[in-house]
Structure formats: C-alpha cells, structure tokens
Design a protein around this motif. Structure first.
Motif, PDB file in Angstrom:
ATOM      1  N   ASP A 164     -11.221   5.122   8.822  1.00 43.92           N
ATOM      2  CA  ASP A 164      -9.772   5.722   9.466  1.00 43.92           C
ATOM      3  C   ASP A 164      -8.777   6.587   8.423  1.00 43.92           C
ATOM      4  OD1 ASP A 164      -7.717   6.065  10.431  1.00 43.92           O
ATOM      5  OD2 ASP A 164      -7.688   5.151  12.535  1.00 43.92           O
ATOM      6  N   ARG A 165      -9.228   7.719   8.634  1.00 39.38           N
ATOM      7  CA  ARG A 165      -8.293   8.555   7.661  1.00 39.38           C
ATOM      8  C   ARG A 165      -6.780   8.103   6.951  1.00 39.38           C
ATOM      9  NH1 ARG A 165      -9.750  14.705   9.603  1.00 39.38           N
ATOM     10  NH2 ARG A 165     -11.834  13.571   9.889  1.00 39.38           N
ATOM     11  N   ASP A 166      -6.500   7.730   8.698  1.00 44.33           N
ATOM     12  CA  ASP A 166      -5.093   7.442   9.271  1.00 44.33           C
ATOM     13  C   ASP A 166      -4.861   6.210   7.360  1.00 44.33           C
ATOM     14  OD1 ASP A 166      -3.843   9.488  10.267  1.00 44.33           O
ATOM     15  OD2 ASP A 166      -4.434   7.797  11.792  1.00 44.33           O
ATOM     16  N   ILE A 167      -5.555   5.290   7.049  1.00 44.51           N
ATOM     17  CA  ILE A 167      -4.939   4.113   6.496  1.00 44.51           C
ATOM     18  C   ILE A 167      -5.091   4.423   4.976  1.00 44.51           C
ATOM     19  CG2 ILE A 167      -6.606   3.022   7.701  1.00 44.51           C
ATOM     20  CD1 ILE A 167      -8.495   2.244   5.217  1.00 44.51           C
ATOM     21  N   MET A 168      -5.557   5.409   4.509  1.00 46.89           N
ATOM     22  CA  MET A 168      -5.299   5.825   3.208  1.00 46.89           C
ATOM     23  C   MET A 168      -4.101   5.801   2.413  1.00 46.89           C
ATOM     24  SD  MET A 168      -8.882   6.214   2.520  1.00 46.89           S
ATOM     25  CE  MET A 168      -8.506   6.991   1.089  1.00 46.89           C
ATOM     26  N   VAL A 169      -2.792   6.442   3.211  1.00 46.80           N
ATOM     27  CA  VAL A 169      -1.786   6.126   2.272  1.00 46.80           C
ATOM     28  C   VAL A 169      -1.549   4.568   1.754  1.00 46.80           C
ATOM     29  CG1 VAL A 169       0.540   6.371   1.928  1.00 46.80           C
ATOM     30  CG2 VAL A 169      -0.939   8.877   2.290  1.00 46.80           C
ATOM     31  N   LEU A 170      -1.374   4.041   3.076  1.00 43.35           N
ATOM     32  CA  LEU A 170      -1.041   3.021   2.889  1.00 43.35           C
ATOM     33  C   LEU A 170      -2.163   1.583   2.633  1.00 43.35           C
ATOM     34  CD1 LEU A 170      -0.786   2.353   7.526  1.00 43.35           C
ATOM     35  CD2 LEU A 170       1.302   2.849   5.344  1.00 43.35           C
ATOM     36  N   ALA A 171      -3.571   1.702   2.417  1.00 42.67           N
ATOM     37  CA  ALA A 171      -4.266   0.930   2.038  1.00 42.67           C
ATOM     38  C   ALA A 171      -4.258   1.421   0.381  1.00 42.67           C
ATOM     39  CB  ALA A 171      -5.760   1.274   2.290  1.00 42.67           C
ATOM     40  N   ASN A 172      -3.375   2.269   0.033  1.00 41.29           N
ATOM     41  CA  ASN A 172      -3.635   3.199  -1.254  1.00 41.29           C
ATOM     42  C   ASN A 172      -3.808   1.456  -2.830  1.00 41.29           C
ATOM     43  OD1 ASN A 172      -4.589   4.900  -3.312  1.00 41.29           O
ATOM     44  ND2 ASN A 172      -3.115   6.036  -3.778  1.00 41.29           N
ATOM     45  N   PRO A 173      -1.997   1.179  -2.511  1.00 42.79           N
ATOM     46  CA  PRO A 173      -1.550   0.052  -2.991  1.00 42.79           C
ATOM     47  C   PRO A 173      -2.365  -1.442  -3.602  1.00 42.79           C
ATOM     48  CG  PRO A 173       0.618   1.463  -1.611  1.00 42.79           C
ATOM     49  CD  PRO A 173      -0.520   1.533  -1.319  1.00 42.79           C
ATOM     50  N   GLU A 174      -3.168  -0.978  -2.654  1.00 44.28           N
ATOM     51  CA  GLU A 174      -4.363  -2.396  -2.347  1.00 44.28           C
ATOM     52  C   GLU A 174      -5.571  -2.231  -3.232  1.00 44.28           C
ATOM     53  OE1 GLU A 174      -3.897  -5.361   1.254  1.00 44.28           O
ATOM     54  OE2 GLU A 174      -3.559  -3.102   2.224  1.00 44.28           O
ATOM     55  N   ILE A 175      -5.927  -0.985  -2.906  1.00 42.28           N
ATOM     56  CA  ILE A 175      -7.148  -0.698  -3.590  1.00 42.28           C
ATOM     57  C   ILE A 175      -7.026  -0.744  -4.635  1.00 42.28           C
ATOM     58  CG2 ILE A 175      -8.539   1.139  -4.236  1.00 42.28           C
ATOM     59  CD1 ILE A 175      -8.186   2.309  -0.940  1.00 42.28           C
ATOM     60  N   ALA A 176      -5.817  -0.108  -5.266  1.00 37.85           N
ATOM     61  CA  ALA A 176      -5.368   0.521  -6.392  1.00 37.85           C
ATOM     62  C   ALA A 176      -4.804  -1.331  -7.614  1.00 37.85           C
ATOM     63  CB  ALA A 176      -3.887   1.054  -6.921  1.00 37.85           C
ATOM     64  N   GLY A 177      -4.894  -2.453  -6.456  1.00 37.83           N
ATOM     65  CA  GLY A 177      -4.219  -3.410  -7.777  1.00 37.83           C
ATOM     66  C   GLY A 177      -2.830  -3.557  -7.549  1.00 37.83           C
ATOM     67  N   LEU A 178      -2.465  -2.973  -6.833  1.00 43.93           N
ATOM     68  CA  LEU A 178      -0.318  -2.963  -6.813  1.00 43.93           C
ATOM     69  C   LEU A 178      -0.204  -4.847  -6.848  1.00 43.93           C
ATOM     70  CD1 LEU A 178       0.314   0.500  -6.663  1.00 43.93           C
ATOM     71  CD2 LEU A 178      -0.484  -0.258  -8.768  1.00 43.93           C
ATOM     72  N   PRO A 179       0.696  -4.666  -7.411  1.00 52.38           N
ATOM     73  CA  PRO A 179       2.201  -6.243  -7.013  1.00 52.38           C
ATOM     74  C   PRO A 179       2.142  -6.142  -5.846  1.00 52.38           C
ATOM     75  CG  PRO A 179       2.731  -5.221  -8.710  1.00 52.38           C
ATOM     76  CD  PRO A 179       1.923  -4.086  -8.037  1.00 52.38           C
ATOM     77  N   GLY A 180       2.407  -7.208  -4.630  1.00 55.81           N
ATOM     78  CA  GLY A 180       2.694  -7.825  -3.289  1.00 55.81           C
ATOM     79  C   GLY A 180       3.757  -6.910  -2.834  1.00 55.81           C
ATOM     80  N   TRP A 181       5.404  -6.758  -4.184  1.00 53.07           N
ATOM     81  CA  TRP A 181       6.240  -5.713  -2.964  1.00 53.07           C
ATOM     82  C   TRP A 181       5.851  -4.227  -2.862  1.00 53.07           C
ATOM     83  CZ3 TRP A 181       8.401  -2.353  -5.426  1.00 53.07           C
ATOM     84  CH2 TRP A 181       7.708  -2.007  -7.041  1.00 53.07           C
ATOM     85  N   VAL A 182       4.653  -3.818  -3.465  1.00 53.32           N
ATOM     86  CA  VAL A 182       4.986  -2.179  -3.197  1.00 53.32           C
ATOM     87  C   VAL A 182       4.220  -2.293  -2.028  1.00 53.32           C
ATOM     88  CG1 VAL A 182       3.348  -0.103  -4.336  1.00 53.32           C
ATOM     89  CG2 VAL A 182       4.766  -2.094  -5.737  1.00 53.32           C
ATOM     90  N   ILE A 183       2.786  -3.188  -1.588  1.00 53.39           N
ATOM     91  CA  ILE A 183       1.962  -2.993  -1.059  1.00 53.39           C
ATOM     92  C   ILE A 183       3.480  -3.414   0.620  1.00 53.39           C
ATOM     93  CG2 ILE A 183       0.388  -4.351   0.866  1.00 53.39           C
ATOM     94  CD1 ILE A 183      -0.494  -5.308  -1.603  1.00 53.39           C
ATOM     95  N   ALA A 184       4.440  -4.094   0.505  1.00 57.22           N
ATOM     96  CA  ALA A 184       5.484  -4.604   1.642  1.00 57.22           C
ATOM     97  C   ALA A 184       6.151  -2.871   1.476  1.00 57.22           C
ATOM     98  CB  ALA A 184       6.168  -5.810   0.671  1.00 57.22           C
ATOM     99  N   LEU A 185       6.604  -2.621   0.325  1.00 55.16           N
ATOM    100  CA  LEU A 185       7.511  -1.372   0.502  1.00 55.16           C
ATOM    101  C   LEU A 185       6.701  -0.547   1.819  1.00 55.16           C
ATOM    102  CD1 LEU A 185      10.333  -0.292  -0.328  1.00 55.16           C
ATOM    103  CD2 LEU A 185       9.099   0.155  -2.224  1.00 55.16           C
ATOM    104  N   ILE A 186       5.192  -0.507   1.202  1.00 56.77           N
ATOM    105  CA  ILE A 186       4.977   0.695   1.283  1.00 56.77           C
ATOM    106  C   ILE A 186       4.304   0.507   3.004  1.00 56.77           C
ATOM    107  CG2 ILE A 186       2.424   0.115   1.937  1.00 56.77           C
ATOM    108  CD1 ILE A 186       3.056   3.473   0.731  1.00 56.77           C
ATOM    109  N   ALA A 187       4.320  -0.745   4.053  1.00 61.26           N
ATOM    110  CA  ALA A 187       4.728  -0.856   5.115  1.00 61.26           C
ATOM    111  C   ALA A 187       6.124  -0.204   5.836  1.00 61.26           C
ATOM    112  CB  ALA A 187       4.275  -2.235   4.801  1.00 61.26           C
ATOM    113  N   ALA A 188       7.131  -1.290   4.649  1.00 60.34           N
ATOM    114  CA  ALA A 188       8.296  -0.652   5.707  1.00 60.34           C
ATOM    115  C   ALA A 188       8.716   0.799   5.605  1.00 60.34           C
ATOM    116  CB  ALA A 188       9.555  -1.475   4.623  1.00 60.34           C
ATOM    117  N   GLY A 189       8.041   1.517   4.479  1.00 58.90           N
ATOM    118  CA  GLY A 189       7.925   2.649   4.713  1.00 58.90           C
ATOM    119  C   GLY A 189       7.372   3.820   5.445  1.00 58.90           C
TER     120      GLY A 189
END
Length: 597
Positions: free
Chosen positions: A382-407
């Motif tokens: 689903d193309r709508d997930i690309m920005v949201l999934a990007n930090p996880e795909i790149a293996g970024l820290p958990g707090w960045v993933i949480a931040l993207i959800a809040a954003g």
C-alpha cells in the motif's frame, strides 16, 4: 523501552496536549468559534495554516506516490505548492479585507444572493467531505499499524479526539492545537529524513542528499533508482507515463483547487488586519516549504530501502518490520512459484483477505477467488505506508518510529479538524443563521455549530472506514471539486466587477456537477472504463477539475453578459476590496456594514 511503549507514550502525550489546548482556548462566542475572534498572531497563524494545509496527503501519501510512480508523482508536489502561492499572493489578502466569516459568506454578499450562498454551502460540503475522507483514512492507517488496532477502530479513536477539540474549541481551539500539531509533524517528518539521508548518502541535509551519490556505489540517488527499477521490470524512476495534457490538467487542478479550498481560505480571516494576513501567508509558505522540499528525497530513500530489502529476499529471513506491516493488512506476499523468496516485479498486485499462515503466524498472503493472479509479481505494498514504514525499513531507533506515528496522526487530525469546522460553520452560519432562522441568538447559533460539527464527524468517520481511494487520490478529487466550483467564483468576485449572481451561480453549478459526475462515473459507476483511452481529451479524473473550472468560467462569463449587471454598490464594493490598504481602516461592505481591515 520497547517501540510499542514509546509509540503509546508519544501518541498519548500529544493527544493530551491537544485536548489541554482545546480546554484552555475553548470558544465562548460565534466569533471565536468561526474565526478565533480575529486575534491570531501572524506567526501562529502561519504555523496553523501549514498544519491545516499539510494534511495526511502531504505527510503520509505524497512521498508514497512519488516513491511508487517516480516523475509522475511530481504533479502533486508542483500543484499543491504552486496553489498555495496563488492563494497567498492573489486571493487571501482580498478575502481578509472583505472581512466575513466563511467563503459562502463572501459568495453570498458579493453576489447579493441567498441562492448563491446556498450553492456555496453545497460546494463546501461536497469538497470538505471528499477531503476529510482521506484524513480519516490516514488516521486509520497509523492506528492500525502502530497501536495494533484495526483501521475501523483507529478511525473511531480519531473521531473521538477530533470531536473533543473541534466541537469544544472551534476555530480558536483548532488554531492553537494546529500550532502544536505543526511542530509535531514537521519534527516527525524531518528527523527520520535526516537519519536516512545520512545512512544512504552521508549527507545530513535531505534536500542535498537527494542530489548526492549513494554511499559505496558511485551512482547518484536517481541513477541508483533507475537501475534498481529497470532490473525489476519497472519503468525507470525518472521516466513518466502520463501524457503531457494530463500532467498539465492535474497540476492545474491541484493548484487552483488549493486556492479554492474553504478550510485554508478561512485561516486568513483569523488575523487582526489585512497586513497580518499577508504576513501569515508568508510565514505559512516558509513552514510548508520545509516539508515539501524534503518529500522527494524521502520518497527516493524509501524506494531504495524497499527494493534493496525485499527483492529476491527469503521471506523467513526478512526483518520484523515486514510481518508487523503484514498484520495491518497494508503489505503482503504470496509465494506464487513456491520458492520461499519474494519476487517483486512490475505487474498487477493482488487483493483479498489474508489466507496463508506458517510458523511466523499470519503471512498476509492475499488471493483473488482463492487463487493467485496471473503474472510474477508476488508483493503487495500500500503506497500510503511508505513514509510511515521508512524508519523501520531503515532500522532506525524505536523513538524515531514512535515519533513518525505521532506526526502522521497530527497531520491527519489537524486538517480533519479544519475541514469539519468549515462544514459546521457553513451549516450553522450560512444555512441556518443567514437563511432558515435569521433571528436565532448568538448562543443558539454556537450550539447549532457544535451539533453540526458532531454530525459531520460521524459522516467523516464513515468515509474514513469506507474510503473511495488511497489518501492522496481522494484528496486530489477534493481539489478538483474546489477548482471547478469555488475558484472561478472567488477570482471573478474579486477582480471582475461585472460578474453577477446569475453568472456565478450558473458557473458553480455547472462546474461542480460536471466534475463530480466525471469522477463518479470513472471511479465508481464504471471503473473498467478508467483508462486513458476512454477519458475525455486524455484527462484523468484527478485532473478533470481543470476542465470543470474552464466550464465554470465559460458559463459564468456568458450568463453574466446575458443578464443585468450587479447593483452599483456591489461594483463599488469590488473596487474597494482591490484597493491596497495602507492602514487598518474599515472597508465598506453591502448594506452599510463594515469589514474590519
């Protein structure tokens, strides 16, 4: 602390902040509810405008579209950015000088007609409900992944939050909430962008990283994407498949649609003076540019990460992010050749309910009629997930993933609140106060506005649960409707004093009816016909608003010259609106009233 707990913490803190602001700034009068008492500072109004304008489509979906379709996705970037400039420079100061509460207020007064006002209200409702569907869909997507609830439950939670601060605070509460939401969303968008730019190119500035070389390859980002795309059978990332006329029509529809969006226009009614409206337009452009200049880089980085991670990878060896998104139903794999590897190539993806399980649990394999579709593509994204999934795909820290959800939630909720407020004010002020019950008190009108907002939120939630397309596409339809209805009426209302009520009303009805019918036919009535061979002049439903606008202008111009000109005091009003104001003197409006300039 786990990513899940961090996500709950970040989302919980931001929601508490929004609700606290709504309680602190709750509206006590219709003026505060409709236009925040016209007392918002230009910088705050610029941030609120940025949050209102940069919806889930901008935050979540725009980079996703660019990521998947490459050059063709640039129409959204060009159209939305150019449209804001058009609105800020050519329309907003004049509308602020007129000094009314809503866009239908302007249309009703300028065209000296209650019929024109009612038609404008209908246009507002059409546009706003179409637009808000995309926002509620975005809310559902974020909740379904990060808070591990289904999309329906996510939409319902989002409805509850918006209901609280939109109904209680009105424009005053929404404005200050949107200031906080802008800060959350821009921080959430930029932090992972900077991280990923460093990982891929070594450059911490995403805008510069977009033009840099991919570390260790000797190729630029776009060269790398072109090569990866070609290897997998996709068109090169920098190639475009849309016809020139369709690119032009979509870009123009998005541009003039932006200039006709009622929830953005009303933001310029909230400043103390016309000069402040101009200042807030400039600040908003600066705040918006931060995200929009970063989006192409985010789209490219996300595409590189996705292709490098999943293409020809063994399903059992994939990182945990893949199964996390499978559980949300927004990414899926079906092993058509039973080799245990993911073949991601050009071709139709598939749809249906998850049906395959293994030792990892539900794999998200999707089937049609219990059998894989033809072709070799085994991956659905689903193309709508690309920005949201990007930090996880790149293996970024958990707090960045949480931040993207809040954003993501901040982006969707900020625009949803603005749209719902526009709907409620159009019903309570323009339909009820100005037409059906002119003698109701200020308190009764405020109550009606809150009831209308509550009803609008329920309908918006249904649109979010059953959306007519992906987020940015749905939003594009709203822009097309705005381009075909409001923009010509507003533009001619300001700059063409000969335009009368008969012309304006006929044009709005013709433009809106044609554009709406075209979209409905090709998207819902007969979707099998939705291909370039059957489109009028090769123009897609996303771009048909431009043709609707041309029809509006043409019908309005012809009808206005076949009927009597506007009264002299209306022509004088148009002249007065266009005169630059060097002070804060009041500008005259119809009936001897004054519009606070």
């Amino acid at each position: 602390m786990s990513t899940e707990l961090l996500t709950y913490l970040f989302v919980g803190v931001t929601f508490t902040l929004y609700i606290g602001i709504a309680i602190w700034s709750r509206a006590g009068s219709t003026s505060e509810y409709y236009v925040a008492g016209k007392g918002i500072h230009p910088i705050a109004n610029g941030m609120a405008t940025g949050a209102d304008w940069m919806s889930a489509a901008s935050f979540i979906s725009m980079a996703g579209i660019i990521s998947f379709v490459g050059r063709d996705g640039a129409v959204y970037l060009m159209g939305w950015t150019g449209g804001y400039v058009l609105l800020a420079m050519c329309l907003a100061p004049y509308l602020r000088k007129f000094g009314k509460f809503t866009v239908p207020d302007f249309v009703g007064e300028r065209y000296y007609s209650q019929i024109a006002r009612v038609v404008a209200v209908i246009c507002v409702i059409f546009i706003s409900f179409t637009y808000v569907a995309g926002q509620m869909r975005g809310v559902g997507i974020v909740f379904s992944r990060y808070l591990e609830v289904d999309i329906v439950s996510g939409v319902l939670i989002g409805m509850g939050i918006v209901f609280f601060y939109a109904v209680l605070g009105g424009m005053k509460g929404i404005t200050y909430t949107q200031v906080a939401q802008y800060c959350v969303m821009i921080f959430a968008f930029m932090v992972p962008a900077i991280y990923i730019s460093m990982l891929i190119t070594g450059n911490p500035i995403p805008q510069l990283g977009f033009g840099s070389e991919v570390t260790g390859t000797g190729m630029s980002v776009l060269e790398k994407l072109d090569g990866l795309s070609a290897e997998l059978g996709f068109a090169q990332y920098t190639d475009g498949s849309k016809s020139t006329i369709d690119v032009f029509f979509i870009t123009m529809a998005l541009m003039v649609g932006t200039a006709g969006l009622p929830h953005v226009i009303v933001r310029f009614f909230t400043t103390p003076t016309v000069r402040d409206a101009r200042k807030s337009a400039g600040f908003a452009l600066l705040f918006i540019a931060i995200l929009y200049t970063t989006a192409p880089a985010v789209a490219s980085f996300a595409r590189i990460n996705l292709l490098n991670t999943v293409s020809e990878a063994s399903y059992k060896e994939l990182p945990k992010w893949f199964s996390n998104w499978e559980n949300s139903g927004l990414i899926a794999w079906v092993d058509k050749n039973e080799d245990g590897k993911i073949q991601y190539t050009a071709g139709k993806s598939f749809a249906g309910k998850p049906s395959f399980t293994d030792e990892r649990g539900e794999s998200g394999e999707r089937l049609i009629n219990n059998a894989p579709t033809e072709g070799v593509n085994e991956l659905y994204v689903d193309r709508d997930i690309m920005v949201l999934a990007n930090p996880e795909i790149a293996g970024l820290p958990g707090w960045v993933i949480a931040l993207i959800a809040a954003g993501g939630l901040a982006a969707a909720l900020s625009t949803a609140a603005g749209l719902l407020l526009v709907i409620s004010t159009s019903v309570s002020h323009d339909l009820l106060k100005q037409n059906l019950a002119p003698n109701i008190s200020d308190k009764q009108e405020l109550l009606a506005a809150r009831i209308a907002a509550g009803a609008a939120i329920v309908i918006a939630g249904l649109f979010g649960i059953y959306p007519p397309g992906f987020v940015a596409q749905v939003v594009a339809f709203a822009f097309g409707l705005a381009a075909a209805s409001f923009f010509p009426a507003i533009l001619m209302g300001i700059f063409y004093k000969r335009m009368n009520r008969e012309g304006a009303v006929s044009g709005m009805i013709a433009g809106l009816a044609f554009t709406f019918a075209y979209i409905v036919y090709f998207k819902f009535v007969n979707p099998a016909d939705n291909n370039p061979e059957h489109w009028w002049f090769g123009v897609s439903p996303e771009g048909i608003g431009t043709l609707g606008m041309i029809i509006n202008f043409s019908v309005s111009f012809v009808i206005c010259h076949l009927t009597a000109p506007p009264p002299q005091h209306i022509q004088d009003l148009v002249e007065e609106i266009r005169v630059p104001s060097s002070n804060n003197a009041a500008a005259p409006v119809e009936g001897g009233q004054t519009a606070n300039a």
